[in-house]
Design a protein around this motif. Sequence first.
Motif, PDB file in Angstrom:
ATOM      1  N   ARG A 167      60.410 103.837   7.158  1.00  0.00           N
ATOM      2  CA  ARG A 167      60.074 102.342   6.783  1.00  0.00           C
ATOM      3  C   ARG A 167      59.696 102.626   8.451  1.00  0.00           C
ATOM      4  O   ARG A 167      60.833 101.450   9.070  1.00  0.00           O
ATOM      5  N   VAL A 168      58.712 102.017   8.746  1.00  0.00           N
ATOM      6  CA  VAL A 168      58.645 101.893  10.411  1.00  0.00           C
ATOM      7  C   VAL A 168      57.965 101.159  10.544  1.00  0.00           C
ATOM      8  O   VAL A 168      57.675 100.612   9.949  1.00  0.00           O
ATOM      9  N   HIS A 169      58.253  99.719  11.752  1.00  0.00           N
ATOM     10  CA  HIS A 169      58.097  98.562  12.496  1.00  0.00           C
ATOM     11  C   HIS A 169      56.235  98.546  12.470  1.00  0.00           C
ATOM     12  O   HIS A 169      55.349  98.419  12.054  1.00  0.00           O
ATOM     13  N   GLY A 170      56.353 100.314  13.428  1.00  0.00           N
ATOM     14  CA  GLY A 170      54.493 100.988  14.097  1.00  0.00           C
ATOM     15  C   GLY A 170      54.181  99.705  15.209  1.00  0.00           C
ATOM     16  O   GLY A 170      52.969 100.424  15.889  1.00  0.00           O
ATOM     17  N   ASP A 171      54.947  98.678  15.653  1.00  0.00           N
ATOM     18  CA  ASP A 171      53.988  98.257  17.079  1.00  0.00           C
ATOM     19  C   ASP A 171      55.480  97.845  17.728  1.00  0.00           C
ATOM     20  O   ASP A 171      55.638  96.834  17.774  1.00  0.00           O
ATOM     21  N   MET A 172      56.729  98.807  17.929  1.00  0.00           N
ATOM     22  CA  MET A 172      57.802  98.580  17.716  1.00  0.00           C
ATOM     23  C   MET A 172      57.795  98.292  20.175  1.00  0.00           C
ATOM     24  O   MET A 172      58.773  99.180  20.041  1.00  0.00           O
ATOM     25  N   TRP A 173      57.168  97.711  20.776  1.00  0.00           N
ATOM     26  CA  TRP A 173      56.814  97.252  21.992  1.00  0.00           C
ATOM     27  C   TRP A 173      58.019  95.739  22.800  1.00  0.00           C
ATOM     28  O   TRP A 173      58.415  95.384  21.031  1.00  0.00           O
ATOM     29  N   ALA A 174      58.351  95.826  23.465  1.00  0.00           N
ATOM     30  CA  ALA A 174      59.947  95.240  23.378  1.00  0.00           C
ATOM     31  C   ALA A 174      59.373  93.864  23.265  1.00  0.00           C
ATOM     32  O   ALA A 174      60.654  93.189  22.661  1.00  0.00           O
ATOM     33  N   ALA A 193      53.298  97.356  10.125  1.00  0.00           N
ATOM     34  CA  ALA A 193      54.399  98.360   8.931  1.00  0.00           C
ATOM     35  C   ALA A 193      53.728  98.923   8.812  1.00  0.00           C
ATOM     36  O   ALA A 193      52.690  99.417   7.916  1.00  0.00           O
ATOM     37  N   HIS A 194      54.143 100.561   8.323  1.00  0.00           N
ATOM     38  CA  HIS A 194      53.510 101.389   7.600  1.00  0.00           C
ATOM     39  C   HIS A 194      54.776 103.119   7.251  1.00  0.00           C
ATOM     40  O   HIS A 194      55.828 102.598   8.095  1.00  0.00           O
ATOM     41  N   GLY A 195      54.081 103.920   6.176  1.00  0.00           N
ATOM     42  CA  GLY A 195      55.267 105.497   6.532  1.00  0.00           C
ATOM     43  C   GLY A 195      54.754 105.852   7.488  1.00  0.00           C
ATOM     44  O   GLY A 195      53.960 106.269   7.979  1.00  0.00           O
ATOM     45  N   GLY A 196      56.010 106.399   8.377  1.00  0.00           N
ATOM     46  CA  GLY A 196      55.624 107.112   9.296  1.00  0.00           C
ATOM     47  C   GLY A 196      57.268 108.165   9.816  1.00  0.00           C
ATOM     48  O   GLY A 196      58.118 107.936   8.927  1.00  0.00           O
TER      49      GLY A 196
END
Length: 265
Positions: A167-174, A193-196
């Motif tokens: 379960r990932v955030h998908g845009d996890m820059w600082a 968020a999506h499955g990654g």
Amino acid sequence: MERTFVKTGGDPRGEAAGLRWLGAAQRVGGAHVADVISVDERRLETAWVDEARPSADAARAFGAALARTHAAGADGWGRPADGWSGPAWMGRSRTPLVTDPEGAPETWGAFFAEHRIRVFSRLLRDAGAIDEEETAVLDRLADVLEGGSLDAPQPRLVSESGHPAARVHGDMWAGNVLYDGTARGATLIDPMAHGGHAETDLATLAVFGFPFLDDVLSGYDEASPLADGWCGRIELHQLGILIMHAHLFGGSYVPASLDIARRYV
């Protein structure tokens, strides 16, 4: 009156679904996520996040909490958050989602090849940002990814969860991880968020730099040991956000994306 944060424009219901989906993992020790207060077709209101000074302890706490968010899992590669009501893409970049469960890729490599590399390679080519030779480099990388040689196990907690994807955030820059002074170290905002693959979030966090990143990684690895060789895959996972930026902004993101692709083919 309690302070809140409001954003308007576009249709934020998909983002709200992502926040709620990631936030559901808080029940099992997952990372803190900005609470959704209200949402409609044009407006999203979330709880305000009081930012705090970064520290090594906060970073380690956040890393451990993020490991548990990832382990909450997803139904398949590229699958959207539960409650997603939007189209088969996310954000201004129109980054693809897999909204048909029957069409979900069976491996991370197949997902990353088609829904991250090929889709943006076509867009860059059609916009004249890359030529045929450069397109061929990205196509070769997609072929390698589909062949499975670049697949790697998820971190231990994700692997043991029984879910096909993290379960990932998908845009996890600082800018989307705010140190907040709480027991879990930081709050997540603005997800795609999506499955990654869990390694993608961690790699993305390193793209533009993040305070006490080494401590985040240490806290994560202690809670959910990363697979052997993960350091050698960081740039590969970073390619997802870099090629998206190449599509949106051009500039140095284009040669940076091509340089990474060449290292893996």
